[in-house]
Design a protein around this motif. Sequence first.
Motif, PDB file in Angstrom:
ATOM      1  N   UNK A  31       0.829  -1.204   0.000  1.00  0.00           N
ATOM      2  CA  UNK A  31       0.000   0.000   0.000  1.00  0.00           C
ATOM      3  C   UNK A  31       0.865   1.256   0.000  1.00  0.00           C
ATOM      4  N   UNK A  32       1.893   1.247   0.859  1.00  0.00           N
ATOM      5  CA  UNK A  32       2.776   2.408   0.929  1.00  0.00           C
ATOM      6  C   UNK A  32       3.558   2.546  -0.377  1.00  0.00           C
ATOM      7  N   UNK A  33       3.951   1.414  -0.927  1.00  0.00           N
ATOM      8  CA  UNK A  33       4.746   1.413  -2.148  1.00  0.00           C
ATOM      9  C   UNK A  33       3.996   2.056  -3.304  1.00  0.00           C
ATOM     10  N   UNK A  34       2.718   1.787  -3.404  1.00  0.00           N
ATOM     11  CA  UNK A  34       1.917   2.348  -4.486  1.00  0.00           C
ATOM     12  C   UNK A  34       1.959   3.868  -4.478  1.00  0.00           C
ATOM     13  N   UNK A  35       1.959   4.447  -3.289  1.00  0.00           N
ATOM     14  CA  UNK A  35       1.985   5.906  -3.204  1.00  0.00           C
ATOM     15  C   UNK A  35       3.318   6.473  -3.697  1.00  0.00           C
ATOM     16  N   UNK A  36       4.403   5.768  -3.379  1.00  0.00           N
ATOM     17  CA  UNK A  36       5.710   6.227  -3.844  1.00  0.00           C
ATOM     18  C   UNK A  36       5.876   5.976  -5.345  1.00  0.00           C
ATOM     19  N   UNK A  37       5.374   4.842  -5.821  1.00  0.00           N
ATOM     20  CA  UNK A  37       5.466   4.560  -7.249  1.00  0.00           C
ATOM     21  C   UNK A  37       4.685   5.607  -8.045  1.00  0.00           C
ATOM     22  N   UNK A  38       3.598   6.088  -7.442  1.00  0.00           N
ATOM     23  CA  UNK A  38       2.847   7.155  -8.089  1.00  0.00           C
ATOM     24  C   UNK A  38       3.644   8.439  -8.196  1.00  0.00           C
ATOM     25  N   UNK A  39       4.627   8.591  -7.286  1.00  0.00           N
ATOM     26  CA  UNK A  39       5.494   9.766  -7.324  1.00  0.00           C
ATOM     27  C   UNK A  39       6.673   9.565  -8.279  1.00  0.00           C
ATOM     28  N   UNK A  40       6.804   8.343  -8.841  1.00  0.00           N
ATOM     29  CA  UNK A  40       7.792   8.114  -9.871  1.00  0.00           C
ATOM     30  C   UNK A  40       9.061   7.404  -9.463  1.00  0.00           C
ATOM     31  N   UNK A  43      11.065   4.108  -6.723  1.00  0.00           N
ATOM     32  CA  UNK A  43      11.029   3.024  -5.734  1.00  0.00           C
ATOM     33  C   UNK A  43      11.750   3.488  -4.465  1.00  0.00           C
ATOM     34  N   UNK A  44      11.059   3.542  -3.334  1.00  0.00           N
ATOM     35  CA  UNK A  44      11.687   4.057  -2.109  1.00  0.00           C
ATOM     36  C   UNK A  44      12.625   3.049  -1.457  1.00  0.00           C
TER      37      UNK A  44
END
Length: 293
Positions: free
Chosen positions: A208-217, A219-220
């Motif tokens: 879930x958290x990853x999706x938000x970062x992937x949306x920002x362009x 991989x955290x």
Amino acid sequence: MNINQLRYFLDAARLCNFTKAAEKNYISQSAITQQIKSLEQELETELFIRDKRKVELSPAGSVFIHEAEAILSRIVQAKEKILSVSMGVSGILRIGFIKGYEASDFPNVIQCFCEKNPGVNVSLTRENPVALLDKLNDKELDIIFLVGFDSVLHPELNSHLICRHPLFVTMSHRHPLSYRTGISRKELATEAIITNNTDEQLEEDISKILQQFLGAGYMPNFIRQEDIDTIPIMVSSGIGISIVPEFIAKRWQNEMNLICIPLEGENEIAFSHAVWGQKNSNPALSRFISMLG
């Protein structure tokens, strides 16, 4: 031995007259006499000394009158206690909450309920979300409080939205971005993100958290930490930053002197929910849920 026999015995003992005791209970004298004889047979002793002119207690009866009074009094107390529990006025309410939620308005909710329901014994369990859900499903808890990025959906569970919490970025005061009044996820591309996850919940939460970062362009870089209480120490030491709901960020700001900056974006919100089983019939739970609004 039954309740009516005890009542007939006490009335006859107090009135010293079987006829008057029968009239008081709206039964015949022969019926009350028979009931007392049955009681004497069970106790294997005479409770009354009878003659044609009067009835008085035997030595055994004088002792038993106190026992009978105590038994009936205890029955009344038991009925009152059961009624109190069935109405939710007393009983036990077992509440679970995620680690860190104590920094929210949660303690005030508990205090308010306890003040309005002093007869209810409230027990609290602080655990990770997976453990709380397991305890709820096993009926070890009546209601739990969770914080996440979406609603709690389960066919056998009810949930109630408590609050929407803006997300904040927490960082050391030495961090280069500590002067900012707002930060977007895009600006955190080079940061190590410290998250609070157990092994069981890691895959689901990280996705879930990853999706938000992937949306920002991008991989955290996640640093997983199971104990949420160690995260502010790591943040203060400059090991990484953390993204947490406002109530946790403000607590860390006050206790650890961390910098807390709002995370920019309309969807940068966490939700707190109360969750309970649909089939839970605990009256105290009903009173608690009604207080949540």
